[in-house]
Design a protein around this motif. Structure first.
Motif, short mmCIF file in Angstrom:
data_model
loop_
_atom_site.label_atom_id
_atom_site.label_comp_id
_atom_site.label_asym_id
_atom_site.label_seq_id
_atom_site.Cartn_x
_atom_site.Cartn_y
_atom_site.Cartn_z
N SER A 98 0.86 -1.18 0.00
CA SER A 98 0.00 0.00 0.00
C SER A 98 0.90 1.23 0.00
O SER A 98 2.09 1.16 0.28
CB SER A 98 -0.93 -0.02 1.21
N LEU A 99 0.29 2.36 -0.31
CA LEU A 99 1.07 3.60 -0.41
C LEU A 99 1.24 4.27 0.94
O LEU A 99 1.91 5.28 1.06
CB LEU A 99 0.38 4.57 -1.37
N HIS A 100 0.58 3.72 1.96
CA HIS A 100 0.71 4.32 3.29
C HIS A 100 1.38 3.32 4.23
O HIS A 100 1.23 2.12 4.07
CB HIS A 100 -0.65 4.76 3.83
N THR A 101 2.07 3.86 5.20
CA THR A 101 2.75 3.02 6.19
C THR A 101 2.34 3.47 7.58
O THR A 101 2.44 4.65 7.91
CB THR A 101 4.28 3.17 6.05
N TYR A 102 1.84 2.53 8.37
CA TYR A 102 1.50 2.86 9.75
C TYR A 102 2.77 2.82 10.59
O TYR A 102 3.51 1.84 10.56
CB TYR A 102 0.49 1.85 10.31
N LEU A 103 3.01 3.89 11.29
CA LEU A 103 4.17 3.96 12.19
C LEU A 103 3.64 3.94 13.62
O LEU A 103 3.00 4.92 14.07
CB LEU A 103 4.97 5.24 11.94
N LYS A 104 3.86 2.85 14.31
CA LYS A 104 3.34 2.74 15.69
C LYS A 104 4.32 3.47 16.61
O LYS A 104 5.41 2.98 16.87
CB LYS A 104 3.22 1.27 16.07
N VAL A 105 3.90 4.65 17.08
CA VAL A 105 4.82 5.46 17.87
C VAL A 105 4.83 5.05 19.34
O VAL A 105 5.73 5.41 20.09
CB VAL A 105 4.52 6.98 17.74
N SER A 106 3.80 4.31 19.75
CA SER A 106 3.77 3.82 21.13
C SER A 106 2.80 2.66 21.19
O SER A 106 2.02 2.43 20.26
CB SER A 106 3.31 4.92 22.09
N ASP A 107 2.85 1.93 22.30
CA ASP A 107 1.91 0.83 22.48
C ASP A 107 1.49 0.83 23.95
O ASP A 107 2.22 1.30 24.81
CB ASP A 107 2.59 -0.50 22.11
N GLY A 108 0.31 0.30 24.22
CA GLY A 108 -0.17 0.27 25.59
C GLY A 108 -0.75 1.62 26.00
O GLY A 108 -0.65 2.60 25.25
N CYS A 109 -1.33 1.67 27.20
CA CYS A 109 -1.99 2.90 27.62
C CYS A 109 -2.06 2.95 29.14
O CYS A 109 -2.40 1.96 29.78
CB CYS A 109 -3.39 2.95 27.02
N ASP A 110 -1.72 4.12 29.70
CA ASP A 110 -1.78 4.29 31.15
C ASP A 110 -3.10 4.90 31.59
O ASP A 110 -3.33 5.10 32.78
CB ASP A 110 -0.65 5.19 31.64
N ARG A 111 -3.95 5.27 30.65
CA ARG A 111 -5.25 5.81 31.04
C ARG A 111 -6.13 4.63 31.44
O ARG A 111 -5.79 3.48 31.14
CB ARG A 111 -5.86 6.58 29.87
N ARG A 112 -7.22 4.92 32.04
CA ARG A 112 -8.07 3.82 32.51
C ARG A 112 -9.52 4.11 32.17
O ARG A 112 -10.38 4.14 33.06
CB ARG A 112 -7.89 3.61 34.02
N CYS A 113 -9.80 4.35 30.89
CA CYS A 113 -11.19 4.57 30.49
C CYS A 113 -11.97 3.32 30.89
O CYS A 113 -11.52 2.19 30.61
CB CYS A 113 -11.28 4.81 28.99
N THR A 114 -13.11 3.51 31.53
CA THR A 114 -13.76 2.37 32.20
C THR A 114 -14.32 1.33 31.22
O THR A 114 -14.63 0.22 31.63
CB THR A 114 -14.89 2.86 33.13
N PHE A 115 -14.46 1.71 29.93
CA PHE A 115 -15.04 0.75 28.97
C PHE A 115 -13.96 -0.04 28.22
O PHE A 115 -14.27 -0.92 27.44
CB PHE A 115 -15.89 1.51 27.92
N CYS A 116 -12.69 0.29 28.45
CA CYS A 116 -11.66 -0.14 27.50
C CYS A 116 -10.80 -1.28 28.04
O CYS A 116 -10.27 -1.22 29.15
CB CYS A 116 -10.76 1.06 27.17
N ALA A 117 -10.62 -2.30 27.20
CA ALA A 117 -9.81 -3.47 27.60
C ALA A 117 -8.36 -3.35 27.14
O ALA A 117 -7.54 -4.20 27.48
CB ALA A 117 -10.44 -4.73 26.99
N ILE A 118 -8.05 -2.29 26.39
CA ILE A 118 -6.69 -2.21 25.83
C ILE A 118 -5.60 -2.21 26.91
O ILE A 118 -4.62 -2.95 26.78
CB ILE A 118 -6.57 -1.00 24.87
N PRO A 119 -5.75 -1.43 27.99
CA PRO A 119 -4.67 -1.50 29.01
C PRO A 119 -4.52 -2.91 29.58
O PRO A 119 -3.41 -3.31 29.95
CB PRO A 119 -5.14 -0.51 30.08
N LEU A 120 -5.62 -3.68 29.65
CA LEU A 120 -5.53 -5.05 30.16
C LEU A 120 -4.77 -5.95 29.17
O LEU A 120 -4.07 -6.87 29.55
CB LEU A 120 -6.93 -5.65 30.37
#
Ligand code: SF4
Length: 390
Positions: A98-120
């Protein structure tokens, strides 16, 4: 990379974030196992569904040959075995990049939005070192990439020791010479004037701000903060700094305790905000998150009705933004060209992010993939545009 019909090992990248994604991943694994095993090939499941539910998957899907979460060794071991020992094979060049490239600048999250499983699933916030991002960006450009898309769960937080934050990273990436740089997933409280100035200098005028709601009480229960007034003030600040900016957001309807007044406030906000596009998701309780066990759960049919209604309001409110582009001369990044004489290609203007937004059908002569052409917008079809180069 061989197509799955002839590969010796079919690798399925799974997602464990929300229930529909989990179901889709399991369905893809079942289909891959049936197809691959019928011709003697094997199947590897990788990614965050495996990381989160490794034991359950091993029990429920015994046909999957390799389970590999965020570690890479089991997959490399299987590749070594299939290639007859020795070093694991290097990935050959992809057939169609593809002509675009995703650059992952960070991973994980220190926030704790109550609906979100990403930090887990992903754990604590950790940056990708700038030298790794820049090296990946350089090699992507060498392979023909034209656009960098910066992603992470909390992109605006980026700050590398002894290097600095996003303004410096954007300047360094821009110096490599891509056509466009785009930032996704900027948390509203991370939008500083300094960052807006850096985006103005180095990136496209496009901001993705996941606001999630506009009612103060719902946002408080989401543990996110903010309200309609502060968000409208933020959008005004963004528009002043980045003229013509395209604004994307996401919203959740039917969060526990959302009553008719909260939802009406959200609808009113969306009308006032004049976003160019937004995603809407009915609340989907995630195992292990605080919101899953909050009282006042909204019935599923109400969550879905509100999502459908909000999606309709977003489309109506966005129509002004897209019809306002008709007659304008804008750059289009051509993703599918046309051979020979006059024909139609497909591309995107800067206000259209790859994979998630609409596209621009562009008519012109000898349009080449990867080319940046200037075209006059002559129509809109929902979130898509038509344009011509003459
Ligand atoms: S900021 Fe995003 S990734 Fe982090 S907890 Fe909130 S919703 Fe999840």
């Amino acid at each position: 990379m061989a197509p799955p019909e002839i590969a010796d090992l079919v690798v399925v990248n799974t997602c464990g974030f929300i229930d529909p994604a989990k179901e889709e991943s399991i369905e893809a694994l079942l289909v891959a196992c049936a197809a691959a095993h019928s011709r003697g090939a094997e199947v590897a499941a990788i990614g965050c569904l495996v990381e989160r539910y490794r034991d359950e998957l091993a029990r429920e899907l015994p046909d999957v040959d390799v389970l590999c979460g965020f570690e890479i060794d089991p997959l490399l071991g299987k590749l070594r075995e299939l290639s007859g020992g020795g070093r694991a094979p290097q990935a050959p060049a992809r057939r169609h990049r593809s002509l675009h490239t995703y650059l992952k600048v960070s991973d994980g999250c220190d926030r704790r939005c109550t609906f979100c499983a990403i930090p887990l699933i992903k754990g604590r916030y950790a940056i990708t070192p700038p030298e790794d991002i820049l090296a990946l960006a350089e090699s992507a450009l060498a392979r023909g990439s034209r656009e960098f898309v910066l992603v992470g769960q909390d992109v605006s937080r980026y700050d590398a020791p002894e290097y600095g934050g996003l303004p410096r990273l954007l300047a360094d990436l821009a110096a490599l010479g891509p056509a466009w740089i785009r930032l996704l997933y900027l948390q509203p409280d991370g939008i500083t004037d300094e960052l807006l100035a850096a985006i103005g200098r180095s990136a496209v005028h496009y901001l993705d701000l996941p606001l999630q709601h506009a009612s103060a009480s719902v946002l408080r229960r989401m543990r996110r903060g903010g309200d309609a007034e502060s968000f409208l003030a933020l959008l005004a600040r963004v528009r002043a700094a980045l003229p013509g900016v395209a604004l994307r957001s996401t919203f959740i309807t039917g969060f526990p305790g959302e009553d008719d007044v909260d939802f009406a406030r959200l609808v009113e906000f969306v009308r006032e905000a004049r976003l160019s596009v937004a995603g809407v998701f009915p609340f989907d309780p995630q195992e292990g998150t605080p919101a899953a066990s909050l009282g006042d759960q909204v019935p599923v049919d109400v969550r879905e009705q509100r999502a459908a209604r909000l999606a309709h309001v977003i489309e109506e409110a966005a129509a002004d933004y897209w019809s306002g582009l008709v007659g304008r001369r804008l750059e289009v990044l051509v993703e599918r060209g046309c051979r020979g004489g006059r024909g139609e290609g497909v591309g995107r203007i800067a206000a259209q992010a790859p994979d998630v937004d609409g596209v621009t059908y562009v008519t012109g002569v000898g349009l080449r993939r990867g080319q940046l052409v200037t075209a006059t917008v002559d129509g809109t079809v929902g979130f898509d545009l038509t344009a011509r180069t003459d």
